[in-house]
Design a protein around this motif. Structure first.
Motif, PDB file in Angstrom:
ATOM      1  N   ARG A  70       0.822  -1.219   0.000  1.00 30.69           N
ATOM      2  CA  ARG A  70       0.000   0.000   0.000  1.00 30.69           C
ATOM      3  C   ARG A  70       0.854   1.267   0.000  1.00 30.69           C
ATOM      4  N   SER A  71       2.172   1.113   0.019  1.00 34.22           N
ATOM      5  CA  SER A  71       3.067   2.265   0.173  1.00 34.22           C
ATOM      6  C   SER A  71       3.015   3.222  -1.012  1.00 34.22           C
ATOM      7  N   ARG A  72       2.734   2.734  -2.207  1.00 34.80           N
ATOM      8  CA  ARG A  72       2.744   3.602  -3.398  1.00 34.80           C
ATOM      9  C   ARG A  72       1.369   4.129  -3.758  1.00 34.80           C
ATOM     10  N   PHE A  73       0.323   3.667  -3.062  1.00 36.82           N
ATOM     11  CA  PHE A  73      -1.036   4.073  -3.406  1.00 36.82           C
ATOM     12  C   PHE A  73      -1.276   5.526  -3.027  1.00 36.82           C
ATOM     13  N   THR A  74      -1.806   6.286  -3.967  1.00 39.66           N
ATOM     14  CA  THR A  74      -2.275   7.636  -3.675  1.00 39.66           C
ATOM     15  C   THR A  74      -3.413   7.968  -4.626  1.00 39.66           C
ATOM     16  N   CYS A  75      -4.516   8.369  -4.035  1.00 40.22           N
ATOM     17  CA  CYS A  75      -5.672   8.771  -4.853  1.00 40.22           C
ATOM     18  C   CYS A  75      -5.862  10.286  -4.799  1.00 40.22           C
ATOM     19  N   SER A  76      -4.968  10.966  -4.110  1.00 43.49           N
ATOM     20  CA  SER A  76      -4.995  12.426  -3.951  1.00 43.49           C
ATOM     21  C   SER A  76      -6.082  12.917  -2.996  1.00 43.49           C
ATOM     22  N   ASP A  80      -6.419  12.813   0.866  1.00 45.07           N
ATOM     23  CA  ASP A  80      -5.605  12.473   2.028  1.00 45.07           C
ATOM     24  C   ASP A  80      -6.280  11.481   2.969  1.00 45.07           C
ATOM     25  N   ALA A  81      -7.559  11.676   3.248  1.00 44.60           N
ATOM     26  CA  ALA A  81      -8.258  10.793   4.190  1.00 44.60           C
ATOM     27  C   ALA A  81      -8.296   9.352   3.675  1.00 44.60           C
ATOM     28  N   LEU A  82      -8.477   9.161   2.378  1.00 46.74           N
ATOM     29  CA  LEU A  82      -8.518   7.815   1.809  1.00 46.74           C
ATOM     30  C   LEU A  82      -7.126   7.191   1.754  1.00 46.74           C
ATOM     31  N   ASP A  83      -6.121   7.984   1.388  1.00 49.30           N
ATOM     32  CA  ASP A  83      -4.737   7.482   1.384  1.00 49.30           C
ATOM     33  C   ASP A  83      -4.317   7.061   2.790  1.00 49.30           C
ATOM     34  N   ARG A  84      -4.627   7.895   3.767  1.00 47.48           N
ATOM     35  CA  ARG A  84      -4.278   7.619   5.163  1.00 47.48           C
ATOM     36  C   ARG A  84      -5.009   6.374   5.669  1.00 47.48           C
ATOM     37  N   TYR A  85      -6.271   6.248   5.292  1.00 50.33           N
ATOM     38  CA  TYR A  85      -7.042   5.071   5.714  1.00 50.33           C
ATOM     39  C   TYR A  85      -6.361   3.790   5.226  1.00 50.33           C
ATOM     40  N   LEU A  86      -6.014   3.737   3.952  1.00 53.48           N
ATOM     41  CA  LEU A  86      -5.410   2.514   3.412  1.00 53.48           C
ATOM     42  C   LEU A  86      -4.075   2.222   4.077  1.00 53.48           C
TER      43      LEU A  86
END
Length: 174
Positions: free
Chosen positions: A19-25, A27-33
């Motif tokens: 999950r380290s490279r995942f970013t959907c832009s 922040d709350a969703l990136d942080r959740y994952l």
């Protein structure tokens, strides 16, 4: 949809999925994952599912499912008329849905949504509808393209009745 290998959607496994490279832009969703999905899975608060492109362990997208309830008074009157007179009804919460920013516009959001709806339909747990809490109007528009309906007094909370989900998959199989 533009993809290489056949995508796979499976339950999230913190020890196996990158999950380290995942970013959907968002922040709350990136942080959740990155920091909460594993804990939610362990505690059975939510079931996170991830989209992968095997054999890579990198996550391209994800969604979560959880049991919830909805008050009959929150639903449109025309819909409630057909129901039994329970004040609180069972539903499934599609809590989060996100696609990596590098994969946007390639059909992955639709793939994730359809997978989530099919899992909800196949569940043996009673559920009247799938409910979503859209983060913004862009998310509302996404769900409305798939015939989700807004709750009258909560414009960013939408639902899709299980009967309609069943018809969706019946029509796809005919």
């Amino acid at each position: 949809m533009t993809i290489g290998a056949t995508p796979a959607i499976e339950l999230f496994d913190a020890g196996r999925h990158d999950r380290s490279r995942f970013t959907c832009s968002v922040d709350a969703l990136d942080r959740y994952l990155r920091s909460q999905a594993g804990q939610d899975a362990r505690l059975r608060v939510a079931a996170p599912y991830v989209l992968l492109e095997p054999p890579e362990p990198a996550i391209l997208g994800f969604y979560t499912l959880a049991n919830t309830s909805i008050r009959a008074a929150e639903l449109p009157a025309a819909f409630v008329k057909r129901l039994t007179r329970y004040p609180i009804l069972p539903a499934t919460l599609l809590g989060r849905l996100a696609v990596d920013a590098t994969r946007r516009g390639k059909g992955f959001g639709t793939l994730l949504l359809l997978d989530a709806l099919l899992r909800c339909l196949r569940s043996e747990t009673a559920s009247l509808a799938v409910v979503v809490d859209a983060k913004d109007e862009t998310a509302v528009a996404f769900y409305e393209r798939y015939d989700f309906l807004r709750l009258p007094d909560q414009p960013r909370r939408l639902f899709k009745p299980m009967a309609e989900i069943e018809m969706l998959f019946d029509s796809r199989n005919s």
